[in-house]
Design a protein around this motif. Structure first.
Motif, PDB file in Angstrom:
ATOM      1  N   GLU A  60       0.606  -1.292   0.165  1.00 26.90           N
ATOM      2  CA  GLU A  60       0.079   0.694   0.082  1.00 26.90           C
ATOM      3  C   GLU A  60       0.745   1.014   0.081  1.00 26.90           C
ATOM      4  OE1 GLU A  60      -2.837  -0.106   3.164  1.00 26.90           O
ATOM      5  OE2 GLU A  60      -3.780  -1.611   2.282  1.00 26.90           O
ATOM      6  N   ASP A  61       2.229   1.221   0.707  1.00 26.29           N
ATOM      7  CA  ASP A  61       3.112   2.452   0.647  1.00 26.29           C
ATOM      8  C   ASP A  61       3.765   2.719  -0.736  1.00 26.29           C
ATOM      9  OD1 ASP A  61       2.723   2.756   3.419  1.00 26.29           O
ATOM     10  OD2 ASP A  61       3.948   1.470   3.741  1.00 26.29           O
ATOM     11  N   ALA A  62       3.869   1.859  -1.090  1.00 25.31           N
ATOM     12  CA  ALA A  62       4.364   1.847  -3.155  1.00 25.31           C
ATOM     13  C   ALA A  62       3.313   2.777  -3.260  1.00 25.31           C
ATOM     14  CB  ALA A  62       5.306   0.784  -3.427  1.00 25.31           C
ATOM     15  N   LEU A  63       2.425   1.491  -3.921  1.00 22.16           N
ATOM     16  CA  LEU A  63       0.663   2.128  -4.423  1.00 22.16           C
ATOM     17  C   LEU A  63       0.671   3.836  -4.102  1.00 22.16           C
ATOM     18  CD1 LEU A  63      -0.811   1.463  -6.560  1.00 22.16           C
ATOM     19  CD2 LEU A  63      -2.499   0.821  -4.509  1.00 22.16           C
ATOM     20  N   ALA A  64       1.067   4.086  -3.301  1.00 24.19           N
ATOM     21  CA  ALA A  64       0.876   5.384  -2.291  1.00 24.19           C
ATOM     22  C   ALA A  64       1.415   6.570  -3.565  1.00 24.19           C
ATOM     23  CB  ALA A  64       0.322   5.775  -0.669  1.00 24.19           C
ATOM     24  N   VAL A  65       3.149   5.979  -3.014  1.00 22.01           N
ATOM     25  CA  VAL A  65       3.713   6.946  -3.688  1.00 22.01           C
ATOM     26  C   VAL A  65       3.837   6.849  -4.903  1.00 22.01           C
ATOM     27  CG1 VAL A  65       6.455   7.086  -4.279  1.00 22.01           C
ATOM     28  CG2 VAL A  65       5.147   6.364  -1.605  1.00 22.01           C
ATOM     29  N   LEU A  66       3.329   5.775  -5.964  1.00 18.94           N
ATOM     30  CA  LEU A  66       3.096   6.313  -7.097  1.00 18.94           C
ATOM     31  C   LEU A  66       1.017   6.987  -7.754  1.00 18.94           C
ATOM     32  CD1 LEU A  66       3.185   2.098  -8.203  1.00 18.94           C
ATOM     33  CD2 LEU A  66       5.016   3.974  -8.993  1.00 18.94           C
ATOM     34  N   LEU A  67       1.104   6.636  -6.922  1.00 21.52           N
ATOM     35  CA  LEU A  67      -0.626   7.349  -7.167  1.00 21.52           C
ATOM     36  C   LEU A  67      -0.101   8.589  -7.300  1.00 21.52           C
ATOM     37  CD1 LEU A  67      -3.441   5.168  -5.379  1.00 21.52           C
ATOM     38  CD2 LEU A  67      -2.726   5.836  -7.663  1.00 21.52           C
ATOM     39  N   GLN A  68       0.929   9.252  -5.939  1.00 22.33           N
ATOM     40  CA  GLN A  68       0.821  10.310  -5.852  1.00 22.33           C
ATOM     41  C   GLN A  68       1.412  11.167  -6.701  1.00 22.33           C
ATOM     42  OE1 GLN A  68      -1.015  13.143  -3.371  1.00 22.33           O
ATOM     43  NE2 GLN A  68      -1.294  11.496  -2.948  1.00 22.33           N
ATOM     44  N   GLN A  69       2.009  10.450  -7.607  1.00 23.93           N
ATOM     45  CA  GLN A  69       3.419  10.588  -8.961  1.00 23.93           C
ATOM     46  C   GLN A  69       2.053  10.976  -9.863  1.00 23.93           C
ATOM     47  OE1 GLN A  69       5.990   8.197  -9.430  1.00 23.93           O
ATOM     48  NE2 GLN A  69       7.638   8.392  -7.463  1.00 23.93           N
ATOM     49  N   LEU A  70       0.754  10.698 -10.421  1.00 25.51           N
ATOM     50  CA  LEU A  70      -0.023  11.273 -11.100  1.00 25.51           C
ATOM     51  C   LEU A  70      -0.331  12.429 -11.019  1.00 25.51           C
ATOM     52  CD1 LEU A  70      -2.531   7.326 -10.829  1.00 25.51           C
ATOM     53  CD2 LEU A  70      -0.797   8.391 -12.640  1.00 25.51           C
ATOM     54  N   ALA A  71      -1.017  13.026 -12.491  1.00 29.20           N
ATOM     55  CA  ALA A  71      -1.405  13.655 -12.739  1.00 29.20           C
ATOM     56  C   ALA A  71      -2.415  14.190 -11.904  1.00 29.20           C
ATOM     57  CB  ALA A  71      -1.366  14.600 -13.652  1.00 29.20           C
ATOM     58  N   PRO A  72      -3.087  15.049 -11.369  1.00 26.45           N
ATOM     59  CA  PRO A  72      -5.045  15.540 -10.905  1.00 26.45           C
ATOM     60  C   PRO A  72      -5.437  14.620 -11.389  1.00 26.45           C
ATOM     61  CG  PRO A  72      -3.449  17.314 -10.485  1.00 26.45           C
ATOM     62  CD  PRO A  72      -2.576  16.521 -11.121  1.00 26.45           C
ATOM     63  N   PRO A  73      -6.017  15.008 -12.464  1.00 27.63           N
ATOM     64  CA  PRO A  73      -6.519  14.741 -13.758  1.00 27.63           C
ATOM     65  C   PRO A  73      -7.168  13.274 -13.585  1.00 27.63           C
ATOM     66  CG  PRO A  73      -5.531  16.546 -14.662  1.00 27.63           C
ATOM     67  CD  PRO A  73      -4.385  16.210 -13.223  1.00 27.63           C
ATOM     68  N   ALA A  74      -5.586  12.496 -13.817  1.00 25.58           N
ATOM     69  CA  ALA A  74      -5.794  11.179 -13.954  1.00 25.58           C
ATOM     70  C   ALA A  74      -6.168  10.357 -12.244  1.00 25.58           C
ATOM     71  CB  ALA A  74      -4.364  11.100 -13.906  1.00 25.58           C
ATOM     72  N   ARG A  75      -5.567  10.956 -10.962  1.00 28.67           N
ATOM     73  CA  ARG A  75      -5.670  11.271  -9.821  1.00 28.67           C
ATOM     74  C   ARG A  75      -7.779  10.560  -9.442  1.00 28.67           C
ATOM     75  NH1 ARG A  75      -1.708  12.933  -7.123  1.00 28.67           N
ATOM     76  NH2 ARG A  75      -3.631  14.453  -6.312  1.00 28.67           N
ATOM     77  N   ARG A  76      -8.019  11.717  -9.923  1.00 26.62           N
ATOM     78  CA  ARG A  76      -9.407  12.089 -10.062  1.00 26.62           C
ATOM     79  C   ARG A  76     -10.185  10.891 -11.129  1.00 26.62           C
ATOM     80  NH1 ARG A  76      -9.589  17.067 -12.260  1.00 26.62           N
ATOM     81  NH2 ARG A  76      -9.073  18.378 -10.003  1.00 26.62           N
ATOM     82  N   THR A  77      -9.775  10.996 -12.308  1.00 30.06           N
ATOM     83  CA  THR A  77     -10.385   9.409 -12.816  1.00 30.06           C
ATOM     84  C   THR A  77     -10.371   8.222 -12.372  1.00 30.06           C
ATOM     85  OG1 THR A  77      -9.881  10.624 -15.004  1.00 30.06           O
ATOM     86  CG2 THR A  77     -10.689   7.953 -15.054  1.00 30.06           C
TER      87      THR A  77
END
Length: 142
Positions: A2-19
């Motif tokens: 989950e920690d590794a996944l959280a780091v990868l998700l933070q690197q996504l652009a906000p529109p991609a995270r919103r999707t």
């Protein structure tokens, strides 16, 4: 993981995270809807049934508990780039709170006060956490 996944998700652009969060919220709402329709708590145990009435009207059909509660009219999703949520509208919020936590409430405006059985309407299990992680990994793989 989950920690590794959280780091990868933070690197996504906000529109991609919103999707991604919108997709998680939509699918989570569908899972919660199926759970409420099946009359089960998040852990898989069945809801405590209603108390039988002493004098029930003859010929009256009784619906299952929360028959319309799982519809899109009452169960809403919300998402931002950092969160996803499933909640109930303010119109049914009191009813859901009383049943979810097993609180006391009046049956009608001038009726008696009754303690309701605890019936968890929304909730997470370990299976749901793994499902969300798999969904996020699938989104990252695209």
């Amino acid at each position: 993981m989950e920690d590794a996944l959280a780091v990868l998700l933070q690197q996504l652009a906000p529109p991609a995270r919103r999707t991604l969060m919108r997709e998680i919220a939509k699918n989570l709402r569908q899972r919660q809807k199926k759970q409420i329709q099946a009359q089960k708590n998040p852990d898989g145990s069945p809801y405590i049934p209603r108390k039988r009435r002493v004098r029930d009207k003859r010929g009256r059909l009784r619906r299952t508990m929360f028959a319309r509660l799982h519809t899109a009219r009452f169960m809403k999703t919300a998402s931002t780039p950092d969160s996803a949520s499933v909640s109930f509208t303010p119109a049914v919020e009191r009813l859901t709170r009383v049943h979810h936590y097993g609180l006391r409430d009046r049956i009608s405006r001038h009726g008696p006060t009754v303690r309701y059985a605890r019936r968890q309407l929304l909730g997470f299990t370990d299976d749901a956490r793994h499902w969300i992680a798999d969904l996020a990994l699938a989104h990252l793989a695209r």
